[in-house]
Design a protein around this motif. Structure first.
Motif, PDB file in Angstrom:
ATOM      1  N   SER A 114      -8.797 -48.904 -50.136  1.00 19.60           N
ATOM      2  CA  SER A 114      -9.195 -50.339 -49.558  1.00 19.60           C
ATOM      3  C   SER A 114     -10.806 -49.125 -49.590  1.00 19.60           C
ATOM      4  N   LEU A 115     -10.899 -48.310 -48.661  1.00 19.66           N
ATOM      5  CA  LEU A 115     -12.371 -47.422 -48.872  1.00 19.66           C
ATOM      6  C   LEU A 115     -13.058 -46.407 -49.174  1.00 19.66           C
ATOM      7  N   VAL A 116     -11.949 -46.247 -50.568  1.00 16.48           N
ATOM      8  CA  VAL A 116     -11.890 -45.665 -52.208  1.00 16.48           C
ATOM      9  C   VAL A 116     -12.430 -46.493 -52.762  1.00 16.48           C
ATOM     10  N   PHE A 117     -11.694 -47.349 -52.810  1.00 21.73           N
ATOM     11  CA  PHE A 117     -11.914 -48.307 -54.061  1.00 21.73           C
ATOM     12  C   PHE A 117     -13.211 -49.446 -54.070  1.00 21.73           C
ATOM     13  N   CYS A 118     -13.629 -50.632 -52.969  1.00 20.92           N
ATOM     14  CA  CYS A 118     -14.623 -50.372 -53.073  1.00 20.92           C
ATOM     15  C   CYS A 118     -15.356 -49.329 -53.412  1.00 20.92           C
ATOM     16  N   PRO A 119     -16.169 -48.904 -53.067  1.00 27.30           N
ATOM     17  CA  PRO A 119     -17.611 -48.241 -53.306  1.00 27.30           C
ATOM     18  C   PRO A 119     -17.367 -47.515 -54.519  1.00 27.30           C
ATOM     19  N   LEU A 120     -16.203 -47.559 -55.190  1.00 27.89           N
ATOM     20  CA  LEU A 120     -16.031 -46.646 -56.521  1.00 27.89           C
ATOM     21  C   LEU A 120     -16.561 -47.642 -57.591  1.00 27.89           C
ATOM     22  N   VAL A 121     -15.973 -49.083 -57.300  1.00 25.38           N
ATOM     23  CA  VAL A 121     -15.968 -50.221 -58.027  1.00 25.38           C
ATOM     24  C   VAL A 121     -17.315 -51.301 -58.101  1.00 25.38           C
ATOM     25  N   LEU A 122     -18.226 -50.618 -56.989  1.00 26.92           N
ATOM     26  CA  LEU A 122     -19.391 -51.371 -56.445  1.00 26.92           C
ATOM     27  C   LEU A 122     -20.433 -49.956 -57.107  1.00 26.92           C
ATOM     28  N   ALA A 123     -19.857 -48.393 -57.941  1.00 23.97           N
ATOM     29  CA  ALA A 123     -21.130 -47.769 -57.860  1.00 23.97           C
ATOM     30  C   ALA A 123     -21.033 -47.959 -59.578  1.00 23.97           C
ATOM     31  N   VAL A 124     -19.901 -48.741 -60.215  1.00 23.99           N
ATOM     32  CA  VAL A 124     -19.342 -48.624 -61.350  1.00 23.99           C
ATOM     33  C   VAL A 124     -19.654 -50.070 -61.917  1.00 23.99           C
ATOM     34  N   GLY A 125     -19.875 -50.804 -61.246  1.00 23.70           N
ATOM     35  CA  GLY A 125     -20.062 -52.418 -62.226  1.00 23.70           C
ATOM     36  C   GLY A 125     -21.054 -52.743 -61.365  1.00 23.70           C
ATOM     37  N   LYS A 126     -22.398 -52.109 -60.312  1.00 20.19           N
ATOM     38  CA  LYS A 126     -23.430 -52.659 -60.031  1.00 20.19           C
ATOM     39  C   LYS A 126     -22.974 -54.423 -59.385  1.00 20.19           C
ATOM     40  N   ARG A 127     -21.915 -54.550 -58.708  1.00 17.79           N
ATOM     41  CA  ARG A 127     -21.647 -56.169 -58.751  1.00 17.79           C
ATOM     42  C   ARG A 127     -21.314 -55.735 -57.126  1.00 17.79           C
ATOM     43  N   TRP A 128     -21.206 -57.509 -56.024  1.00 15.48           N
ATOM     44  CA  TRP A 128     -20.608 -57.002 -54.729  1.00 15.48           C
ATOM     45  C   TRP A 128     -19.623 -58.413 -54.919  1.00 15.48           C
ATOM     46  N   ARG A 129     -19.527 -58.632 -56.173  1.00 12.48           N
ATOM     47  CA  ARG A 129     -18.879 -59.944 -55.336  1.00 12.48           C
ATOM     48  C   ARG A 129     -17.673 -59.047 -55.620  1.00 12.48           C
ATOM     49  N   PRO A 130     -17.120 -57.935 -56.686  1.00 17.94           N
ATOM     50  CA  PRO A 130     -15.580 -57.707 -56.594  1.00 17.94           C
ATOM     51  C   PRO A 130     -14.961 -57.188 -55.024  1.00 17.94           C
ATOM     52  N   VAL A 131     -16.000 -56.189 -54.643  1.00 18.14           N
ATOM     53  CA  VAL A 131     -16.234 -55.535 -53.538  1.00 18.14           C
ATOM     54  C   VAL A 131     -15.786 -56.659 -52.189  1.00 18.14           C
ATOM     55  N   LEU A 132     -16.687 -58.164 -52.294  1.00 16.07           N
ATOM     56  CA  LEU A 132     -16.072 -59.312 -51.429  1.00 16.07           C
ATOM     57  C   LEU A 132     -14.877 -59.692 -51.737  1.00 16.07           C
ATOM     58  N   PHE A 133     -14.160 -60.263 -52.470  1.00 13.35           N
ATOM     59  CA  PHE A 133     -13.014 -60.573 -52.949  1.00 13.35           C
ATOM     60  C   PHE A 133     -11.874 -59.869 -52.274  1.00 13.35           C
ATOM     61  N   VAL A 134     -11.840 -58.199 -52.327  1.00 15.01           N
ATOM     62  CA  VAL A 134     -11.107 -57.086 -52.186  1.00 15.01           C
ATOM     63  C   VAL A 134     -11.297 -57.589 -50.161  1.00 15.01           C
ATOM     64  N   VAL A 135     -12.641 -56.934 -49.776  1.00 17.27           N
ATOM     65  CA  VAL A 135     -12.736 -57.402 -48.306  1.00 17.27           C
ATOM     66  C   VAL A 135     -11.973 -58.843 -47.835  1.00 17.27           C
ATOM     67  N   LEU A 136     -12.394 -59.335 -48.293  1.00 21.75           N
ATOM     68  CA  LEU A 136     -11.772 -61.388 -48.116  1.00 21.75           C
ATOM     69  C   LEU A 136     -10.443 -60.897 -48.408  1.00 21.75           C
ATOM     70  N   ALA A 137      -9.753 -60.014 -49.332  1.00 17.20           N
ATOM     71  CA  ALA A 137      -8.495 -60.803 -49.165  1.00 17.20           C
ATOM     72  C   ALA A 137      -7.289 -59.254 -48.611  1.00 17.20           C
ATOM     73  N   MET A 138      -7.795 -58.672 -47.987  1.00 14.96           N
ATOM     74  CA  MET A 138      -7.272 -57.622 -46.569  1.00 14.96           C
ATOM     75  C   MET A 138      -7.607 -58.846 -45.641  1.00 14.96           C
ATOM     76  N   PHE A 139      -9.243 -59.350 -44.933  1.00 15.70           N
ATOM     77  CA  PHE A 139      -9.050 -59.675 -43.674  1.00 15.70           C
ATOM     78  C   PHE A 139      -8.153 -61.002 -43.521  1.00 15.70           C
ATOM     79  N   GLY A 140      -8.580 -61.475 -44.872  1.00 17.71           N
ATOM     80  CA  GLY A 140      -7.700 -62.727 -44.346  1.00 17.71           C
ATOM     81  C   GLY A 140      -5.881 -62.649 -44.727  1.00 17.71           C
ATOM     82  N   GLU A 141      -5.477 -61.537 -45.555  1.00 23.83           N
ATOM     83  CA  GLU A 141      -4.160 -61.338 -45.008  1.00 23.83           C
ATOM     84  C   GLU A 141      -3.558 -61.046 -43.630  1.00 23.83           C
ATOM     85  N   LEU A 142      -4.984 -59.791 -43.389  1.00 25.63           N
ATOM     86  CA  LEU A 142      -4.258 -59.693 -41.601  1.00 25.63           C
ATOM     87  C   LEU A 142      -4.509 -60.938 -40.487  1.00 25.63           C
ATOM     88  N   SER A 143      -5.493 -61.407 -41.010  1.00 29.04           N
ATOM     89  CA  SER A 143      -5.470 -62.722 -40.505  1.00 29.04           C
ATOM     90  C   SER A 143      -4.510 -63.948 -39.830  1.00 29.04           C
TER      91      SER A 143
END
Length: 502
Positions: free
Chosen positions: A331-360
């Motif tokens: 996750s810590l590799v994919f999120c910064p890279l997708v942010l660097a390429v796409g210049k959008r926070w929405r996909p990063v938010l999607f991954v972060v919510l996916a992992m926090f929601g799954e954990l809870s």
């Protein structure tokens, strides 16, 4: 003519004054480090006694408080090699993606240089680490200078100089203060945990000031030689790159309706929890004598009867792909890279919510169901959570599915199918290894699928991770819509006209 000459001389004079002041500070730090090195090497009595008294005082203060030790270890890890290498590597890759090779080269040279200075000086000085009454933690190698103090100063300082132009002017001073506080706390934890003397940490900081100052001065000289303006260091190394290195410079709203989206996610979370919990209670306590009960009994026994040493090793490694550390690393590799390429926070938010929601969802469901592990030998020993649902499998499904959803919509190159394949292969491999090792029933796997499918589906509906993908704004390798062959009525009309003309 005189006014023109004065205008040309003014920037040169400003640069000279700033250079003299900077060189004086760097030289002072270098001289202070050299003097401290000599005092340590010569075992100067007052410094020796002060270091040992401070080590004993911190040990008596910290050792009895386990919660404080846990906090100190968490902070000190932020200055460790794994974290610093990850930060610098991700930053370098991101800068190269944003076409900033000069800044990437600066980070590489500064980071590598700091990494060379630390073990070299430790080997030359040969100072042993503190010996305290109650050892709290251990660290390999010699003591002077502190590698955490040096590495954190160099890495965080270099990252600050590079990315300072991406911050709004009002946030630059708070960012500098935050980095300074972090570097100070990391150095303090090394003393409090009893792995370094006070002089070790001060030596690391002084050496960090000297090395960071030398590399920053060299970069500014390089700019000057190529006729580029050299602004104050408080504006960063390359102010004109601020827009390019900004994470998402052209994004105003991550979600159109954040409040309603939060409410929808909360309600959906409860519904997914209810479905996963209901299925878990059925298969755990109300399925005796059914096909599901037979499946949960025979499959673990079948795997246990076919265990071999090579398969045990293979299952251990594959199982690790689904543990917390591996999931967090990917996750810590994919999120910064997708942010660097796409210049959008929405996909990063999607991954972060996916992992926090799954954990809870996993933690709450496991606590409510409390299903025992299969009645076979558990190769991973006793674990703190119950068998249902499988956290390894649920996390693997959520992570790789989220990445596949994001990548597939943002490129039409062949390698997007690799993410789709991995979204299937990784969960199946982790599920097989977990059942082989006797840690889960087959229905635990089913429960993990139910959890992941419900949560990822909810996020796709609410967050819409690919809503920001517009024609002509896709990742490299995907042709803009204007360059692709047209389809639909317009294309058919053009073909008909061409046919009539022929």
């Amino acid at each position: 003519m005189t006014a023109v000459k004065e205008a040309m001389r003014r920037p040169l004079g400003q640069f000279a004054r700033r250079s003299v002041a900077g060189l004086a500070a760097v030289t002072g730090a270098g001289v202070a480090f050299g003097m401290l090195l000599m005092l340590v090497r010569l075992h100067w009595g007052p410094l020796y006694h002060a270091d040992h008294e401070a080590a004993e005082w911190f040990n008596k203060l910290v050792a009895p408080h386990h919660a404080l030790v846990t906090v100190l270890r968490a902070i000190t890890d932020l200055g460790g090699r794994p974290v610093l290498i990850w930060l610098v590597t991700i930053a370098v890759v991101g800068l190269l993606i944003r076409r900033q090779p000069r800044l990437a080269a600066y980070l590489i040279i500064t980071g590598v240089g700091g990494g060379i200075l630390d073990p070299t000086l430790k080997a030359l000085v040969g100072r042993l680490r503190p010996v305290v009454d109650v050892p709290i933690t251990q660290a390999p190698g010699n003591s002077f200078p502190s590698g955490h103090a040096l590495g954190s100063f160099v890495a965080y300082g270099a990252l600050l100089l590079v990315f300072l132009p991406a911050l709004a002017p009002r946030w630059r001073r708070p960012a500098i203060a935050l980095v300074a506080a972090l570097v100070f706390l990391i150095g303090l934890t090394r003393i409090a945990l009893g792995v370094h003397f006070v002089s070790d940490v001060f030596g690391g900081w002084l050496l960090g000031v000297a090395w960071l100052g030398v590399t920053a001065y060299a970069f500014r000289l390089w700019r000057r030689e190529r006729g580029r303006p050299v602004p104050p260091i408080s504006e960063g190394l390359e102010p004109e790159a601020g827009e390019e290195i900004s994470p998402a410079p052209d994004e105003e709203h991550v979600l159109e309706h954040p409040r309603s989206s939060a409410a929808e996610l909360l309600v959906g979370w409860v519904l997914v929890l209810g479905a996963v919990y209901a299925f878990g209670m059925v298969v755990s306590y109300h399925a005796k004598g059914t096909v599901l009960d037979a499946l949960d009994t025979r499959v673990p026994q079948w795997f246990a009867a076919r265990r071999t040493d090579p398969l045990n090793d293979l299952s251990w490694w594959w199982s690790k792909f689904g543990d917390t550390h591996a999931i967090l690393l990917v996750s810590l590799v994919f999120c910064p890279l997708v942010l660097a390429v796409g210049k959008r926070w929405r996909p990063v938010l999607f991954v972060v919510l996916a992992m926090f929601g799954e954990l809870s969802l996993f933690l709450v469901t496991a606590r409510l169901v409390e299903r025992p592990r299969p009645p076979v030998e558990h190769l991973d020993g006793r674990l703190p959570t119950s068998s249902y649902p499988s956290g390894h499998i649920a996390a693997t499904i959520c992570l790789w599915s989220a990445m596949a959803i994001i990548v597939f919509a943002r490129t039409d190159r062949w390698w997007r199918w690799l993410f789709v394949a991995l979204a299937v292969i990784m969960p199946v491999g982790v599920a097989t290894s977990r059942m082989y090792r006797g840690m889960h029933h087959p229905t635990d796997f089913v429960g993990a699928i139910l959890l992941a499918a419900g949560w990822i589906g909810l996020l796709c509906w609410v967050v819409r991770p690919n809503a920001d993908v517009r024609p002509g704004a896709c990742w490299p390798g995907r042709r803009p819509a204007a360059d692709r062959p047209a389809i639909g009525p317009a294309r058919m009309h053009e073909s008909a006209n061409a046919g009539r003309e022929n």
